[in-house]
Design a protein around this motif. Sequence first.
Motif, mmCIF file in Angstrom:
data_model
loop_
_atom_site.group_PDB
_atom_site.id
_atom_site.type_symbol
_atom_site.label_atom_id
_atom_site.label_comp_id
_atom_site.label_asym_id
_atom_site.label_seq_id
_atom_site.Cartn_x
_atom_site.Cartn_y
_atom_site.Cartn_z
ATOM 1 N N GLY A 204 0.792 -1.230 0.000
ATOM 2 C CA GLY A 204 0.000 0.000 0.000
ATOM 3 C C GLY A 204 0.822 1.275 0.000
ATOM 4 N N ASP A 205 2.116 1.170 0.150
ATOM 5 C CA ASP A 205 2.997 2.330 0.124
ATOM 6 C C ASP A 205 3.631 2.417 -1.264
ATOM 7 N N PRO A 206 3.627 3.582 -1.895
ATOM 8 C CA PRO A 206 4.181 3.698 -3.248
ATOM 9 C C PRO A 206 5.660 3.295 -3.355
ATOM 10 N N VAL A 207 6.456 3.606 -2.352
ATOM 11 C CA VAL A 207 7.868 3.222 -2.390
ATOM 12 C C VAL A 207 7.999 1.709 -2.312
ATOM 13 N N ARG A 208 7.231 1.075 -1.439
ATOM 14 C CA ARG A 208 7.277 -0.387 -1.332
ATOM 15 C C ARG A 208 6.810 -1.040 -2.618
ATOM 16 N N LEU A 209 5.776 -0.503 -3.208
ATOM 17 C CA LEU A 209 5.276 -1.058 -4.460
ATOM 18 C C LEU A 209 6.331 -0.936 -5.561
ATOM 19 N N ARG A 210 7.030 0.188 -5.607
ATOM 20 C CA ARG A 210 8.101 0.359 -6.595
ATOM 21 C C ARG A 210 9.239 -0.619 -6.339
ATOM 22 N N LEU A 211 9.616 -0.800 -5.084
ATOM 23 C CA LEU A 211 10.685 -1.749 -4.752
ATOM 24 C C LEU A 211 10.277 -3.175 -5.110
ATOM 25 N N PHE A 212 9.048 -3.540 -4.759
ATOM 26 C CA PHE A 212 8.541 -4.882 -5.076
ATOM 27 C C PHE A 212 8.557 -5.096 -6.592
ATOM 28 N N SER A 213 8.095 -4.108 -7.335
ATOM 29 C CA SER A 213 8.077 -4.186 -8.791
ATOM 30 C C SER A 213 9.497 -4.279 -9.352
ATOM 31 N N ALA A 214 10.417 -3.528 -8.773
ATOM 32 C CA ALA A 214 11.808 -3.558 -9.243
ATOM 33 C C ALA A 214 12.412 -4.941 -9.059
ATOM 34 N N VAL A 215 12.122 -5.566 -7.933
ATOM 35 C CA VAL A 215 12.639 -6.916 -7.686
ATOM 36 C C VAL A 215 11.948 -7.913 -8.613
ATOM 37 N N ALA A 216 10.632 -7.852 -8.683
ATOM 38 C CA ALA A 216 9.861 -8.813 -9.482
ATOM 39 C C ALA A 216 10.219 -8.756 -10.961
ATOM 40 N N SER A 217 10.533 -7.576 -11.466
ATOM 41 C CA SER A 217 10.797 -7.427 -12.897
ATOM 42 C C SER A 217 12.282 -7.487 -13.237
ATOM 43 N N HIS A 218 13.121 -7.615 -12.242
ATOM 44 C CA HIS A 218 14.565 -7.624 -12.487
ATOM 45 C C HIS A 218 14.988 -8.904 -13.196
ATOM 46 N N GLU A 219 15.946 -8.770 -14.096
ATOM 47 C CA GLU A 219 16.448 -9.913 -14.851
ATOM 48 C C GLU A 219 16.950 -10.999 -13.904
ATOM 49 N N GLY A 220 16.561 -12.222 -14.158
ATOM 50 C CA GLY A 220 16.981 -13.345 -13.331
ATOM 51 C C GLY A 220 16.093 -13.575 -12.123
ATOM 52 N N GLY A 221 15.108 -12.714 -11.908
ATOM 53 C CA GLY A 221 14.173 -12.922 -10.815
ATOM 54 C C GLY A 221 14.663 -12.504 -9.447
ATOM 55 N N GLU A 222 15.834 -11.893 -9.398
ATOM 56 C CA GLU A 222 16.327 -11.374 -8.121
ATOM 57 C C GLU A 222 17.097 -10.097 -8.393
ATOM 58 N N ALA A 223 17.184 -9.259 -7.360
ATOM 59 C CA ALA A 223 17.855 -7.980 -7.534
ATOM 60 C C ALA A 223 18.711 -7.664 -6.323
ATOM 61 N N CYS A 224 19.890 -7.138 -6.597
ATOM 62 C CA CYS A 224 20.781 -6.653 -5.549
ATOM 63 C C CYS A 224 20.241 -5.307 -5.075
ATOM 64 N N ILE A 225 20.371 -5.050 -3.806
ATOM 65 C CA ILE A 225 19.917 -3.768 -3.285
ATOM 66 C C ILE A 225 20.604 -2.615 -4.012
ATOM 67 N N CYS A 226 21.818 -2.851 -4.486
ATOM 68 C CA CYS A 226 22.551 -1.810 -5.208
ATOM 69 C C CYS A 226 21.880 -1.448 -6.528
ATOM 70 N N ASP A 227 21.046 -2.341 -7.065
ATOM 71 C CA ASP A 227 20.376 -2.107 -8.345
ATOM 72 C C ASP A 227 18.975 -1.522 -8.212
ATOM 73 N N ILE A 228 18.413 -1.527 -7.021
ATOM 74 C CA ILE A 228 17.007 -1.114 -6.879
ATOM 75 C C ILE A 228 16.803 0.031 -5.905
ATOM 76 N N SER A 229 17.862 0.591 -5.346
ATOM 77 C CA SER A 229 17.709 1.569 -4.269
ATOM 78 C C SER A 229 17.404 2.988 -4.743
ATOM 79 N N ASP A 230 17.347 3.227 -6.045
ATOM 80 C CA ASP A 230 17.074 4.560 -6.562
ATOM 81 C C ASP A 230 15.568 4.769 -6.734
ATOM 82 N N VAL A 231 14.887 4.953 -5.614
ATOM 83 C CA VAL A 231 13.434 5.158 -5.643
ATOM 84 C C VAL A 231 13.041 6.484 -5.014
ATOM 85 N N GLY A 232 14.010 7.402 -4.902
ATOM 86 C CA GLY A 232 13.696 8.746 -4.429
ATOM 87 C C GLY A 232 13.689 8.940 -2.929
ATOM 88 N N VAL A 233 14.178 7.956 -2.185
ATOM 89 C CA VAL A 233 14.275 8.095 -0.735
ATOM 90 C C VAL A 233 15.681 7.693 -0.303
#
Length: 121
Positions: free
Chosen positions: A43-72
Amino acid sequence: MSKAKGPPVLDLESVAPCCPSLTERPLKVEEAEVAARMFKALGDPVRLRLFSAVASHEGGEACICDISDVGVTQPTVSHHLKKLKESGLLTSERRGTWVYYRVEPSVLTAMGKLLSSAGAA
């Protein structure tokens, strides 16, 4: 290597058969509680963006270094990832200095089933 795990709030074994389609029948109390935890975490836009970033990342997993640019800030990203893990939506594994996140496949299945029409499920 050790796996970084938070205290499970949502039993992943119960996620896959979580709930019937919303159009199939009214949810039972327990089913509604499981579904509400998943959707509350998203229900939080940042969480939804993070979840989407992980779910759509190549290989099905994402390093925090690749998904942390969400404006916070980084501590806020870590807080939101912790909430997603506690709700059972993500799992993580530490590899060296980085943490890799993966969406539980059963979660996507359960959420899809819940939101689909009973006839299409």
